[in-house]
Design a protein around this motif. Structure first.
Motif, PDB file in Angstrom:
ATOM      1  N   PRO A 197      48.275  31.783  51.985  1.00 33.43           N
ATOM      2  CA  PRO A 197      47.330  30.686  51.785  1.00 33.43           C
ATOM      3  C   PRO A 197      47.947  29.496  51.065  1.00 33.43           C
ATOM      4  O   PRO A 197      47.729  28.353  51.444  1.00 33.43           O
ATOM      5  N   PHE A 198      48.747  29.772  50.040  1.00 33.60           N
ATOM      6  CA  PHE A 198      49.351  28.666  49.282  1.00 33.60           C
ATOM      7  C   PHE A 198      50.329  27.892  50.155  1.00 33.60           C
ATOM      8  O   PHE A 198      50.314  26.658  50.204  1.00 33.60           O
ATOM      9  N   ILE A 199      51.167  28.617  50.879  1.00 33.99           N
ATOM     10  CA  ILE A 199      52.147  27.947  51.740  1.00 33.99           C
ATOM     11  C   ILE A 199      51.432  27.145  52.823  1.00 33.99           C
ATOM     12  O   ILE A 199      51.784  25.989  53.099  1.00 33.99           O
ATOM     13  N   GLY A 200      50.399  27.737  53.398  1.00 35.35           N
ATOM     14  CA  GLY A 200      49.631  27.032  54.421  1.00 35.35           C
ATOM     15  C   GLY A 200      48.993  25.768  53.874  1.00 35.35           C
ATOM     16  O   GLY A 200      49.000  24.721  54.527  1.00 35.35           O
ATOM     17  N   ALA A 201      48.449  25.854  52.648  1.00 35.48           N
ATOM     18  CA  ALA A 201      47.800  24.695  52.044  1.00 35.48           C
ATOM     19  C   ALA A 201      48.809  23.585  51.794  1.00 35.48           C
ATOM     20  O   ALA A 201      48.565  22.411  52.083  1.00 35.48           O
ATOM     21  N   LEU A 202      49.953  23.974  51.265  1.00 33.38           N
ATOM     22  CA  LEU A 202      51.005  23.005  50.976  1.00 33.38           C
ATOM     23  C   LEU A 202      51.439  22.310  52.269  1.00 33.38           C
ATOM     24  O   LEU A 202      51.544  21.085  52.340  1.00 33.38           O
ATOM     25  N   LEU A 203      51.639  23.110  53.301  1.00 37.13           N
ATOM     26  CA  LEU A 203      52.140  22.584  54.575  1.00 37.13           C
ATOM     27  C   LEU A 203      51.108  21.677  55.248  1.00 37.13           C
ATOM     28  O   LEU A 203      51.403  20.516  55.563  1.00 37.13           O
ATOM     29  N   LEU A 204      49.904  22.194  55.432  1.00 39.91           N
ATOM     30  CA  LEU A 204      48.895  21.423  56.173  1.00 39.91           C
ATOM     31  C   LEU A 204      48.497  20.160  55.422  1.00 39.91           C
ATOM     32  O   LEU A 204      48.444  19.076  55.999  1.00 39.91           O
ATOM     33  N   SER A 205      48.233  20.300  54.111  1.00 39.92           N
ATOM     34  CA  SER A 205      47.838  19.111  53.351  1.00 39.92           C
ATOM     35  C   SER A 205      48.975  18.115  53.304  1.00 39.92           C
ATOM     36  O   SER A 205      48.757  16.911  53.401  1.00 39.92           O
ATOM     37  N   GLY A 206      50.198  18.635  53.149  1.00 32.87           N
ATOM     38  CA  GLY A 206      51.361  17.745  53.098  1.00 32.87           C
ATOM     39  C   GLY A 206      51.468  16.944  54.388  1.00 32.87           C
ATOM     40  O   GLY A 206      51.564  15.709  54.362  1.00 32.87           O
ATOM     41  N   VAL A 207      51.407  17.643  55.530  1.00 36.17           N
ATOM     42  CA  VAL A 207      51.504  16.971  56.824  1.00 36.17           C
ATOM     43  C   VAL A 207      50.381  15.954  56.961  1.00 36.17           C
ATOM     44  O   VAL A 207      50.597  14.804  57.369  1.00 36.17           O
ATOM     45  N   ASN A 208      49.169  16.361  56.572  1.00 42.03           N
ATOM     46  CA  ASN A 208      48.007  15.481  56.690  1.00 42.03           C
ATOM     47  C   ASN A 208      48.190  14.204  55.861  1.00 42.03           C
ATOM     48  O   ASN A 208      47.931  13.099  56.324  1.00 42.03           O
ATOM     49  N   GLU A 209      48.678  14.377  54.618  1.00 38.60           N
ATOM     50  CA  GLU A 209      48.882  13.216  53.742  1.00 38.60           C
ATOM     51  C   GLU A 209      49.899  12.247  54.342  1.00 38.60           C
ATOM     52  O   GLU A 209      49.688  11.038  54.369  1.00 38.60           O
ATOM     53  N   ILE A 210      51.017  12.805  54.798  1.00 33.98           N
ATOM     54  CA  ILE A 210      52.082  11.949  55.337  1.00 33.98           C
ATOM     55  C   ILE A 210      51.568  11.183  56.552  1.00 33.98           C
ATOM     56  O   ILE A 210      51.754   9.966  56.671  1.00 33.98           O
ATOM     57  N   LEU A 211      50.882  11.910  57.450  1.00 36.61           N
ATOM     58  CA  LEU A 211      50.358  11.259  58.654  1.00 36.61           C
ATOM     59  C   LEU A 211      49.356  10.177  58.295  1.00 36.61           C
ATOM     60  O   LEU A 211      49.337   9.097  58.895  1.00 36.61           O
ATOM     61  N   GLN A 212      48.541  10.472  57.288  1.00 40.00           N
ATOM     62  CA  GLN A 212      47.511   9.520  56.896  1.00 40.00           C
ATOM     63  C   GLN A 212      48.147   8.228  56.402  1.00 40.00           C
ATOM     64  O   GLN A 212      47.626   7.141  56.622  1.00 40.00           O
ATOM     65  N   GLU A 213      49.290   8.368  55.740  1.00 41.79           N
ATOM     66  CA  GLU A 213      49.958   7.190  55.219  1.00 41.79           C
ATOM     67  C   GLU A 213      50.647   6.404  56.327  1.00 41.79           C
ATOM     68  O   GLU A 213      50.626   5.188  56.355  1.00 41.79           O
TER      69      GLU A 213
END
Lengths: 329, 297
Positions: free
Chosen positions: A266-282
């Motif tokens: 769960p932690f790795i998934g959260a880091l990965l998905l949120s990270g990707v989402n943040e970068i894309l959003q920017e």
């Protein structure tokens, strides 16, 4: 330990040991996020931690016990509303918030869990979805929690802003460690035994109902704690934020991508998905959801069993491709 | 009595469209074990197709229904053959996540093409209704119900009488055995998913008559479709129909619910879905396989 023998080696139940140790190390690094003194970074990582905690909550019932819930956002919402109601009565203390959320979520899980955990598979899933939707509508219609207008909490000043980051960090760490130790205990073996074969587990003397309710309640408390910290940090709660669809789907997606039924997934998934989402959003303000969706599609098509599968893969690319072929028609 | 009849009629009218929404979802779910979270997006695409045709060429949404079905059928078929078939045998959560991501992609594209503004279709008969024995019936909703029932009936016949329909049902019973007697499973799965998307598209085109359009308009229907198909029993046409009508009638009667507990006023209009969901929970506890579902292992 009887049930454990059917499950396999001890290391298998929490995932690879080095992965979990790395996860703890990353968690340690995240303790230094507030030292950037950057509100954006602080908020981003607080959200990652929040999603991780919710994902751990889902993982206990969905990943370990094999009862896929589509309504764990209910607990997050209950937690958030606990804080809001406390704040309304003049109590603004994050320990009180979390404490009340834990009690309420456990009670709610037991009352609701006893009837719906008798259902199997999809029927359980839809019942949990019904519970979450019902709570959303109820929150929309109850005046003492502000109805659809929501409730304002005491606004967090700068010092509290950081305090809530640490609070969320602590909640996530407790969820992570709790998952690790629960999974290795008799309790965890009972969960996995139910997931693998409920009848066989029953024959071994495990009461499925009791352990399912325990898993559901413990997972619910994790989600509730995350909600209880989120509400005062956010300063505002309404049905739309407390029971947001994203808060329901993202934690499940994160657990699947990271690895269901492991202590680091769960932690790795959260880091990965949120990270990707943040970068894309920017990078792409307008079309970020398009790329985000496309990336998830690619991940599922090439890694349908999540990242933990890749970590445990023996036999290289050839094995990977042959495993993939088994999933197609 | 008057009120009772009016509520009953309202419930049946809104239940018909719910049945159609649930039908496509139920087929995909029951036959391929895919929880199709993109179903709402297909409803939305069908609705926007009808809206675009209405705005650009003044085509009545009723005439767009078959077109929306065909277009979304083809689209769904391609999506299944190119993407979903690759992981269709993976654990159910993989396809769950996959269809969630697909829906994200479709909704974003719709947002890009049609923007987030609320749209609507204003037909000449939009507000028209007739009164029968004191019960008011809006023409648009009656027409929607009739079309939904016709589509449901045709689908039932097709699934039971045609060769492809029987291949679909055979595949849902036993993939291996179906393959053995010459069923092309990849193709059948494509058709099934296409049917699901096509039915959603048809439902979307019908919905434009009585609902406003936004790119996320499909979400509530996705959830209701999910509930309805479980209420009725997974994967069966009868189940979706019974479930849809029951859901519609219950939530219609729930609007009459009006109580005050401890000074807290609860009005039924906001709690329609809560009441319907409580009924769902009760039904599941008494009949864990839905109203029409059979007790098979």
């Amino acid at each position: 330990m009887k049930a454990g023998a059917a499950v396999g080696r001890r290391a298998g139940i929490t995932g690879k040991r080095w992965v979990f140790i790395s996860t703890l190390a990353i968690m340690g690094l995240l303790l230094f996020v507030p030292s950037f003194h950057n509100d954006y970074i602080n908020l981003t990582f607080r959200n990652i931690l929040m999603y991780a905690a919710m994902s751990y909550g889902w993982n206990l019932i969905g990943g370990y016990t094999g009862y896929v819930s589509f309504g764990n956002v209910a607990f997050f919402g209950i937690g958030a509303y606990c804080s809001a109601v406390l704040s309304k009565t003049g109590i603004d203390n994050v320990f009180a918030d979390v404490g009340l959320a834990l009690v309420m979520c456990a009670l709610f899980a037991i009352v609701v869990g006893l009837p719906i955990l008798r259902l199997r598979g999809h029927y359980f899933g839809i019942a949990t979805l019904g519970v979450a939707l019902g709570l959303t509508d109820l929150a929309n219609n109850l005046d003492f929690v502000g109805g659809s207008g929501g409730l304002n909490l005491k606004q967090a000043d700068q010092a509290h802003f950081y305090l809530y980051y640490y609070a969320m960090w602590a909640v996530t760490l407790v969820c992570m460690l709790a998952t690790f130790f629960i999974a290795r205990s008799k309790l965890g073996y009972a969960f996995v035994a139910i997931r693998e074969n409920e009848e066989a587990a029953q024959v071994l003397g495990i009461s499925p109902t009791r352990y399912k309710v325990i898993a559901w309640a413990l997972g619910g408390m994790m989600g509730g704690a995350a909600g209880a910290v989120f509400a005062p940090a956010n300063g505002f709660v309404d049905p739309g934020t407390a029971f947001a669809v994203d808060n329901n789907v993202f934690p499940i997606a994160m657990a699947i991508l990271g690895g269901m039924g492991t202590a680091s997934g769960p932690f790795i998934g959260a880091l990965l998905l949120s990270g990707v989402n943040e970068i894309l959003q920017e990078k792409f303000l307008w079309l970020h959801s398009l790329f985000f969706g496309a990336i998830i599609v690619l991940i599922v098509v090439f890694l349908p069993r999540g990242l933990m599968y890749l970590v445990g893969l023996r036999g290289g690319v050839r094995r990977w491709l042959s495993d993939l072929r088994a999933f197609r028609v | 009595m008057q009120l009772f009849l009016q509520n009953l009629v309202n419930g049946i009218l809104s239940g018909g469209i719910l049945a159609l929404v649930a039908l496509g979802f139920s087929l995909v779910y029951g036959i391929m074990n895919i929880i199709n979270l993109a179903h709402g997006a297909y409803i939305m695409l069908g609705a926007y197709l009808a809206w675009q045709l209405f705005t650009s060429f003044h085509v009545d949404p009723m005439l767009s229904v078959p077109l929306a079905f065909v277009v979304l059928f083809a689209f769904g078929y391609v999506v299944q053959r190119t993407v979903i078939n690759r992981v269709v045998r993976a654990p159910v959560l993989a396809t769950f996540l996959l269809t969630f991501a697909l829906s994200l992609v479709f909704v974003t594209i719709a947002l890009f093409i049609w923007t987030g503004d609320t749209r609507g279709v204003q037909t000449s008969y939009a507000g028209a209704n007739f009164t029968l024995a004191g019960v008011t019936v809006p023409w648009a909703k009656l027409l929607t119900l009739v079309v939904a029932l016709v589509i449901t009936g045709l689908l039932y016949l097709w699934l039971h009488r045609s060769k492809t329909g029987r291949a679909i049902r055979a595949t849902s019973m036993d993939v291996g055995a179906a393959q053995m007697v010459g069923v092309r499973v990849a193709h059948v799965y494509g058709i099934t998913y296409g049917l699901g998307a096509g039915l959603a598209g048809a439902a979307g085109a019908l919905l434009t008559l009585s609902y406003p359009l936004t790119p996320t308009m499909g979400d509530p229907f996705l959830i209701k479709g999910f509930v309805v198909c479980v209420l009725g029993g997974l994967g069966s046409v009868e189940g979706a129909l019974v479930g849809g009508l029951v859901y519609g009638i219950i939530s219609s009667f729930a609007t009459q619910f009006d109580v005050t507990i401890l000074g807290q006023h609860l009005s039924g209009t906001g709690l329609q879905d809560v009441v319907a969901l409580i009924v769902l929970l009760l039904v599941l506890i008494v009949r864990p396989r839905g109203l029409v579902g059979r007790a098979t292992a």
